[in-house]
Design a protein around this motif. Structure first.
Motif, PDB file in Angstrom:
ATOM      1  N   GLY A  77     -21.202  34.980   5.055  1.00 23.90           N
ATOM      2  CA  GLY A  77     -21.300  34.467   3.698  1.00 23.90           C
ATOM      3  C   GLY A  77     -22.443  35.090   2.905  1.00 23.90           C
ATOM      4  N   ALA A 100     -20.930  32.179  -0.337  1.00 26.02           N
ATOM      5  CA  ALA A 100     -22.230  32.743  -0.718  1.00 26.02           C
ATOM      6  C   ALA A 100     -23.128  31.691  -1.364  1.00 26.02           C
ATOM      7  CB  ALA A 100     -22.029  33.931  -1.659  1.00 26.02           C
ATOM      8  N   LYS A 101     -22.532  30.801  -2.185  1.00 27.95           N
ATOM      9  CA  LYS A 101     -23.392  29.832  -2.882  1.00 27.95           C
ATOM     10  C   LYS A 101     -23.901  28.760  -1.919  1.00 27.95           C
ATOM     11  CE  LYS A 101     -19.924  26.717  -4.892  1.00 27.95           C
ATOM     12  NZ  LYS A 101     -19.051  26.400  -6.017  1.00 27.95           N
ATOM     13  N   ARG A 131     -24.385  29.439   1.377  1.00 24.73           N
ATOM     14  CA  ARG A 131     -25.280  30.181   2.273  1.00 24.73           C
ATOM     15  C   ARG A 131     -26.662  30.344   1.639  1.00 24.73           C
ATOM     16  NH1 ARG A 131     -27.792  30.927   5.308  1.00 24.73           N
ATOM     17  NH2 ARG A 131     -27.838  32.094   7.228  1.00 24.73           N
ATOM     18  N   ARG A 132     -26.689  30.663   0.344  1.00 21.54           N
ATOM     19  CA  ARG A 132     -27.998  30.858  -0.278  1.00 21.54           C
ATOM     20  C   ARG A 132     -28.732  29.530  -0.427  1.00 21.54           C
ATOM     21  NH1 ARG A 132     -24.548  32.467  -5.046  1.00 21.54           N
ATOM     22  NH2 ARG A 132     -24.774  30.857  -6.625  1.00 21.54           N
ATOM     23  N   ALA A 133     -27.991  28.413  -0.374  1.00 22.81           N
ATOM     24  CA  ALA A 133     -28.634  27.102  -0.400  1.00 22.81           C
ATOM     25  C   ALA A 133     -29.082  26.693   1.010  1.00 22.81           C
ATOM     26  CB  ALA A 133     -27.689  26.059  -0.981  1.00 22.81           C
ATOM     27  N   GLY A 134     -28.961  27.616   1.967  1.00 19.25           N
ATOM     28  CA  GLY A 134     -29.583  27.397   3.264  1.00 19.25           C
ATOM     29  C   GLY A 134     -28.692  26.871   4.374  1.00 19.25           C
ATOM     30  N   PRO A 150     -23.892  38.380   1.136  1.00 21.98           N
ATOM     31  CA  PRO A 150     -23.607  39.758   0.719  1.00 21.98           C
ATOM     32  C   PRO A 150     -24.622  40.722   1.342  1.00 21.98           C
ATOM     33  CG  PRO A 150     -23.577  38.270  -1.166  1.00 21.98           C
ATOM     34  CD  PRO A 150     -24.115  37.476  -0.011  1.00 21.98           C
ATOM     35  N   HIS A 201     -31.328  31.848  -5.816  1.00 24.68           N
ATOM     36  CA  HIS A 201     -31.304  30.393  -5.767  1.00 24.68           C
ATOM     37  C   HIS A 201     -32.762  29.932  -5.766  1.00 24.68           C
ATOM     38  CE1 HIS A 201     -29.373  26.560  -5.114  1.00 24.68           C
ATOM     39  NE2 HIS A 201     -30.041  26.312  -3.999  1.00 24.68           N
ATOM     40  N   ILE A 241     -35.421  31.641  -3.693  1.00 23.28           N
ATOM     41  CA  ILE A 241     -34.676  31.799  -2.439  1.00 23.28           C
ATOM     42  C   ILE A 241     -33.726  32.989  -2.557  1.00 23.28           C
ATOM     43  CG2 ILE A 241     -32.980  30.646  -0.926  1.00 23.28           C
ATOM     44  CD1 ILE A 241     -34.217  27.984  -1.766  1.00 23.28           C
ATOM     45  N   GLY A 242     -33.585  33.715  -1.446  1.00 22.20           N
ATOM     46  CA  GLY A 242     -32.701  34.886  -1.419  1.00 22.20           C
ATOM     47  C   GLY A 242     -31.273  34.517  -1.053  1.00 22.20           C
ATOM     48  N   ARG A 243     -30.411  35.523  -0.991  1.00 18.28           N
ATOM     49  CA  ARG A 243     -28.988  35.302  -0.679  1.00 18.28           C
ATOM     50  C   ARG A 243     -28.766  34.697   0.696  1.00 18.28           C
ATOM     51  NH1 ARG A 243     -29.517  40.213  -2.955  1.00 18.28           N
ATOM     52  NH2 ARG A 243     -28.651  40.384  -5.051  1.00 18.28           N
ATOM     53  N   ASP A 244     -29.749  34.929   1.591  1.00 14.24           N
ATOM     54  CA  ASP A 244     -29.618  34.415   2.958  1.00 14.24           C
ATOM     55  C   ASP A 244     -30.198  33.012   3.116  1.00 14.24           C
ATOM     56  OD1 ASP A 244     -32.240  35.038   2.569  1.00 14.24           O
ATOM     57  OD2 ASP A 244     -32.404  36.435   4.261  1.00 14.24           O
ATOM     58  N   GLY A 245     -30.619  32.418   2.007  1.00 11.82           N
ATOM     59  CA  GLY A 245     -31.161  31.058   2.083  1.00 11.82           C
ATOM     60  C   GLY A 245     -32.629  31.016   2.478  1.00 11.82           C
TER      61      GLY A 245
END
Lengths: 162, 359
Positions: A6, B194-195, B197-200, A8, A156, A115-119
């Motif tokens: 998930g 992706a949304k 995942r970026r929220a952790g 990129p 994020h 926060i980056g794309r990887d959370g």
């Protein structure tokens, strides 16, 4: 790997990244849409006609960065929340506009965790603006001020516990 | 006993659109919904829809429902009955209905069955323990009744429903411990993934749940990694703390009425199981019975809406409504469906439909 994690990849992101020259001219949209799905609100919502979806709504969007003004209308209209606006026109910092659908909203001037794309948290960012109006339909546009090398990383943020 | 022109069974996206289309053409329409409100799953969808503007892309599902219902309510030739559960369909064409605790028998000239789908269950130890939910129940609690279902949820299934419900949980202030999927790839749209995942929230493909942990309610879950043959890899078990396990592992068409009506049924895995055979006009093998939406094959709500319009159009047209523009409208709707299904994510549904129309 995007379809497994998930997240990129650098290669995915490189394909949709404007040139540094363009980014330094002022705000422009970065469309992080990597999968052909039947969807076209980005193209139909752009007031400048900068986004092309072709005849097939499954095609990936193509953006003309010479036409894009970075207004952010597509950001709040993308059902996948996959569009961001990046502005590197200032020499010492960058601005990133993010779609945000969580409450409570941050306030202008708040320091939040970018926060980056990887959370994974990158560090502090400052809230420059929180845009909301009826046409945005409850997706808020939050502007963050970040250090320049995070401009293409921050996607994020989380509010700090007060 | 009542005689009706067109009866639509089911007030979800497909049924609403079938009723609207037939009514716009001038037919007398009765819409029967077993629940106490119209909208079906649309009312739980807080995200903006995909598709094109013709299917209200960019509008949130719940708002699409409000728009459709509002138009229906204003039409003098539409009769809406909620709390009206269709119980059976008999060989003389009768529909029996539990209409607000009254037993009714209705004879429609044409019927559209848009009864949707039910959730699949998953086999694992303690899967009957309180705290194990279907994703639909979690959405209903949160988005219909405003009840927070748990504090920390393990989501099983990374299709669109699993991803969307995970996001909704986070919006409601619920932690999502992880999203598991037994498959090697994320099944849902990658923008949803992706949304989240970026929220952790970690998304663990090739993982499944082995057991729910707890005595009288869920306090955790044991998950395990799967190999390329979908078998658990010993030694990869780990325990995840959570107070709810949410299952989003697929849907089965809710096709009982078609069975009762004696419609030809086909088992097509790509469409989710047994579905009624039908022509391009959405009519089943029993004359006058049409199908629309997930009950005819599990798909996105945008396609369900277009199928609804198409079934409504063909049912009304068969009764002589619609005039000269019918063929143009029909072609337009068929084109919309083809557009929605033509990309890579439509591959499975295309394969299923190819089998459906093969004989």
């Amino acid at each position: 790997m995007l379809h497994v994690t998930g997240i990129p990849t650098k290669e995915d992101v490189a394909k949709v990244t404007p040139s540094l020259e363009r980014l330094q001219k002022g705000p422009c949209a970065v469309i992080e849409c990597f999968q052909k799905i039947p969807c076209n609100p980005c193209a139909t919502s752009c007031p400048f006609g900068a986004i092309e979806r072709g005849n097939d709504i499954n095609e990936l969007p193509v953006i003309d960065w010479e036409v894009c003004t970075g207004c952010g209308i597509c950001v709040v209209n993308c059902p996948g929340l996959a569009i961001f606006v990046v502005d590197m026109s200032q020499p010492d910092r960058a601005a990133v506009k993010l779609p945000y659908e969580f409450l409570p909203l941050p306030k202008v001037g708040d320091v939040v965790t970018a926060i980056g794309r990887d959370g994974v948290p990158l560090g502090d960012a400052k809230v420059l603006k929180v845009q909301d109006n009826k046409a945005y339909d409850r997706t808020r546009l939050v502007w963050l001020e970040v250090q320049r090398d995070w401009a293409m990383e921050v996607r994020h943020f989380s509010r700090k516990e007060s | 006993m009542e005689r009706k022109e067109i009866v639509v069974v089911g007030g979800g996206p497909a049924g609403l659109c079938a009723a609207l289309q037939a009514a716009r053409m001038g037919a007398q329409v009765t819409l029967l919904e077993g629940d106490d409100r119209l909208g079906g799953q649309l009312v739980k969808q807080t995200h903006m829809f995909f598709g094109s503007q013709k299917q209200h892309a960019g509008t949130r599902g719940v708002d699409i429902s409000t728009m459709l219902v509002k138009e229906l309510e204003q039409m003098p030739n539409v009769e809406i009955r909620t709390n009206a559960m269709v119980l059976g369909r008999y060989e003389d064409g009768a529909l029996t209905v539990d209409d607000n605790d009254q037993f009714k028998v209705i004879y429609p000239k044409k019927a559209v069955f848009a009864t949707g789908a039910s959730e699949k269950m998953l086999m694992f130890a303690n899967n009957d323990m309180p705290g194990v939910y279907g994703a639909g129940a979690v959405q209903t609690l949160m988005n219909v009744y405003g009840v927070k279902p748990a504090d920390r949820v393990l989501m099983v299934g990374a299709g669109n429903i699993g991803l969307i419900v995970s996001y909704q949980l986070m919006q409601a202030g619920v932690q999502v411990a992880a999203i598991l999927d037994a498959g090697p790839r994320i099944g849902g749209y990658l923008v949803h993934a992706a949304k989240i995942r970026r929220a952790g929230v970690p998304i663990l493909t090739r993982h499944s749940i082995k057991e729910a942990v707890g005595t009288d309610r869920v306090t955790g879950a044991v998950i395990v990694q799967l190999d390329e043959k979908w078998q658990a890899i010993p030694g990869t078990e780990q325990t995840i703390a959570c107070d709810a396990i949410c299952l989003a592992v697929g849907l089965s068409p809710f096709a009982d009425l078609f069975w009762q009506a004696g419609c030809d049924m086909k088992f097509i895995p790509e469409l989710g199981g047994h579905v009624p055979a039908r022509g391009q006009d959405m009519q089943t093998s029993v004359e006058g019975i049409y199908v629309a939406g997930d009950v005819g094959g599990i798909e996105e709500a945008s396609s369900a809406m277009v199928e609804g319009y198409l079934a409504g159009l063909n049912a009304a047209s068969a009764l002589g409504y619609g005039g000269e523009t019918v063929q143009t409208q029909r072609t337009e709707l068929e084109t919309q469906l083809n557009d929605l299904r033509s990309g890579p994510v439509g591959e499975k549904i295309r394969a299923g439909l190819a089998k459906l129309y093969a004989e």
